[in-house]
Design an enzyme around this catalytic site. Structure first.
Site, short mmCIF file in Angstrom:
data_model
loop_
_atom_site.label_atom_id
_atom_site.label_comp_id
_atom_site.label_asym_id
_atom_site.label_seq_id
_atom_site.Cartn_x
_atom_site.Cartn_y
_atom_site.Cartn_z
CB VAL A 1 -0.97 -0.01 1.21
CG1 VAL A 1 -1.78 1.28 1.26
CG2 VAL A 1 -1.90 -1.21 1.13
NE ARG B 1 -10.28 -0.02 8.08
CZ ARG B 1 -9.87 -1.17 7.58
NH1 ARG B 1 -10.58 -2.28 7.78
NH2 ARG B 1 -8.76 -1.25 6.88
CB CYS C 1 -9.41 -3.61 0.19
SG CYS C 1 -9.13 -5.12 1.11
N GLY D 1 -4.09 -8.27 -0.91
CA GLY D 1 -4.81 -7.77 0.26
C GLY D 1 -4.20 -8.27 1.56
CG HIS E 1 -10.11 -7.28 -3.28
ND1 HIS E 1 -8.94 -7.99 -3.42
CD2 HIS E 1 -10.11 -6.82 -2.00
CE1 HIS E 1 -8.27 -7.96 -2.28
NE2 HIS E 1 -8.94 -7.26 -1.41
CG ASN F 1 -6.42 -5.52 -3.75
OD1 ASN F 1 -6.29 -5.89 -4.92
ND2 ASN F 1 -5.52 -5.82 -2.82
#
Ligand SMILES: NC(=O)c1ccc[n+]([C@@H]2O[C@H](COP(=O)([O-])OP(=O)(O)OC[C@H]3O[C@@H](n4cnc5c(N)ncnc54)[C@H](OP(=O)(O)O)[C@@H]3O)[C@@H](O)[C@H]2O)c1
Length: 340
Positions: free
Chosen positions: A14, A99, A130, A161, A243, A316
């Site tokens: 990432v 989150r 993702c 991922g 994805h 993703n």
């Protein structure tokens, strides 16, 4: 005048993609620092034409930096993100740690950009999972038209991922199938991933679902509407990047498949490729390196009153992580910090 940006986890999947996207989108960067663990001290990463040397996160002082884009696991995030936030540097975090915190906005800029103004409570903004990111981009415009009651989603999630170790494991196992001398047992995944699929991502919960499945439920509610019911089955497949999701949506009101197609064609972040013929749909390998979430196979579900089926594919590492994080940085800059 631009921004002083820190990329944390710059040697990872990432982190590297965040550097690519900052450069591609000409984000107004005045100064950039790239951080990883001490193991990677001095490792070179590319930022456009430039080569940057990785610094040790543990020794870094965030004072005077505007934003830190974090892409390390939850453990390192827990230790270092609060230090950055306290030093006045706004954290945009890719891990799942923050989150579900009520005081931390969870943002997909096409869907809930207004949440950006809540960032100041903790100086932290969360980036979604993702699989959730690409799904909510599609659900939001349809929800505005016909009110979604329930979503049934099955995911086909690539090994990237699971980080760079996940990609290495698929590569090594695939080679070892043709050359058994190199046999590499499963380490990152719980079963063989090459030429196989695994119905298990993240840890198991008490009700038999997995944490990845729970994330799709909880994050969709937080980003769009708590009244939407979601049930998910998340599956790892032997694809490197991209994805895919088969999504079944039940609405309160009737929504015709042609109208849904038109709504999605107009919606931000979406590209509809939906020809009812051989190859008239998008597959994961075709979405790699793209910004869009691709929608195909839009069709009525004739088994319920107000239902639609569709197929949703996205990179993703981009919409699912790095692109969304950079879009949040752009939003924060545009709406709040106003430099550049
Ligand atoms: N991949 C995806 O599709 C995706 C999507 C959404 C969210 N995320 C989340 O984004 C984060 C990064 O994922 P990834 O796929 O990029 O993982 P990755 O490829 O395994 O990279 C992990 C990065 O974190 C760094 N790191 C790990 N522990 C560290 C520590 N203690 N101190 C400093 N740096 C440390 C690594 O540095 P070294 O190279 O020095 O070890 C590396 O740069 C994770 O929280 C993941 O859940 C990933």
């Amino acid at each position: 005048m631009g921004y002083k940006i820190v990329v944390v986890g710059a040697t990872g999947n990432v982190g590297r993609e965040m550097l690519n996207i900052l450069e591609e989108r000409q984000f107004p960067v005045d100064e950039i620092a790239v951080l990883a663990s001490r193991r990677s001290l001095g490792t070179e990463v590319s930022f456009g034409e430039r080569t940057l040397k990785t610094q040790d996160l543990d020794a870094f002082d965030f004072t005077g930096w505007d934003m830190a884009l974090f892409a390390v696991g939850s453990e390192a995030t827990q230790k270092y993100a609060p230090l950055a936030a306290k030093a006045g540097c706004v954290v945009i975090d890719n891990s799942s740690l923050y989150r579900y915190d009520r005081d931390i906005p969870l943002i997909v800029p096409e869907v809930n950009p207004q949440a950006i103004h809540d960032y100041a409570k903790k100086n932290i903004i969360a980036n979604p999972n993702c699989s959730t990111a690409q799904m909510v981009v599609v659900l939001k415009p349809l929800h505005e038209r016909a009110r979604i009651k329930r979503v049934v989603v099955s995911t086909y999630q690539s090994v990237s991922g699971a980080g760079k170790d996940g990609m290495d494991e698929l590569w090594d196992q695939t080679k070892s199938i043709f050359n058994p001398v190199d046999d590499k047992p499963a380490k990152k995944f719980t079963k063989q991933i090459a030429f196989n699929v695994i119905p298990h991502i993240d840890v198991f919960l008490d009700d038999g679902s997995t944490k990845e499945e729970w994330k799709m439920v909880a994050e969709t509610k937080k980003i769009i509407d708590p009244s939407i019911k979601v049930t998910a089955t998340c599956v790892r497949v032997p694809v490197f990047v991209g994805h895919a999701e088969a999504i079944n949506i039940e609405f309160e009101d009737f929504l015709d498949e042609d109208e849904a197609r038109d709504i999605l064609r107009e919606a931000p972040g979406i590209m509809v490729i939906d020809k009812r013929e051989d190859g008239g749909y998008v597959t994961p390998v075709e979405c790699v390196g793209d910004y869009a979430t691709f929608i195909s196979r839009i069709r009525q579900d004739s088994t319920i009153d107000n239902g639609l089926n569709l197929w949703c594919v996205s990179d993703n590492l981009r919409k699912g992580a790095a692109l969304n994080a950079v879009q949040i940085a752009e939003l924060l800059g545009r709406e709040v910090l106003k430099k550049g």
